[in-house]
Write a protein that holds these residues in place. Sequence first.
Motif, mmCIF file in Angstrom:
data_model
loop_
_atom_site.group_PDB
_atom_site.id
_atom_site.type_symbol
_atom_site.label_atom_id
_atom_site.label_comp_id
_atom_site.label_asym_id
_atom_site.label_seq_id
_atom_site.Cartn_x
_atom_site.Cartn_y
_atom_site.Cartn_z
ATOM 1 N N CYS A 90 0.751 -1.123 -0.046
ATOM 2 C CA CYS A 90 -0.037 0.157 0.121
ATOM 3 C C CYS A 90 0.807 1.360 0.136
ATOM 4 O O CYS A 90 1.613 1.421 0.821
ATOM 5 C CB CYS A 90 -0.977 0.143 0.974
ATOM 6 N N CYS A 93 -0.048 3.185 3.653
ATOM 7 C CA CYS A 93 0.298 2.678 5.017
ATOM 8 C C CYS A 93 1.231 1.744 4.937
ATOM 9 O O CYS A 93 1.893 1.400 5.988
ATOM 10 C CB CYS A 93 -1.091 2.078 5.672
ATOM 11 N N CYS A 111 -4.269 -0.288 -0.118
ATOM 12 C CA CYS A 111 -5.253 -1.296 0.407
ATOM 13 C C CYS A 111 -6.509 -0.762 0.570
ATOM 14 O O CYS A 111 -6.905 0.557 0.467
ATOM 15 C CB CYS A 111 -4.760 -1.877 1.710
ATOM 16 N N CYS A 114 -7.425 1.974 3.285
ATOM 17 C CA CYS A 114 -6.789 3.264 2.793
ATOM 18 C C CYS A 114 -7.793 3.778 1.595
ATOM 19 O O CYS A 114 -8.335 4.935 1.721
ATOM 20 C CB CYS A 114 -5.389 3.373 2.354
HETATM 21 ZN ZN LIG Z 1 -3.172 1.173 3.272
#
Ligand SMILES: [Zn+2]
Length: 120
Positions: A90, A93, A111, A114
């Motif tokens: 991701c 994050c 992801c 998010c």
């Molecule tokens: Zn993420």
Amino acid sequence: MTDKPLDEAQLAALKETLLRKRGEILAASTGTRPIPASMDVNSRQGDMADQASGNNEVHIQLKLKQTDAKILQAIEEALFRLEKGIYGVCRDCGDPIAAARLIAIPWTRVCITCKQKQSA
Ligand SMILES: [Zn+2]
């Protein structure tokens, strides 16, 4: 539901999907635009309704092209990450993106957690 990372075969399949999708977008963007043969006549007659619908069609085409351009850029980035061996992480994050999500949208950057934050 499995959180296992993608194996070599899955990565190879995703790369093929990315390359194919990129080819499709490039082919579509360089292809000939469908201009109706009667367009000249319509614009000379200056019919308001015809002009309005014509403008709408152009607007939709532009919108599609913008979406394609965005996907194209995301595909380029995904292919770059594949080369670097950091595919499936991701952007926001740093967590691994679920394999099922990558298979559904191979050019995704973030992801699902998010993504949901973004659209909220
Ligand atoms: Zn993420």
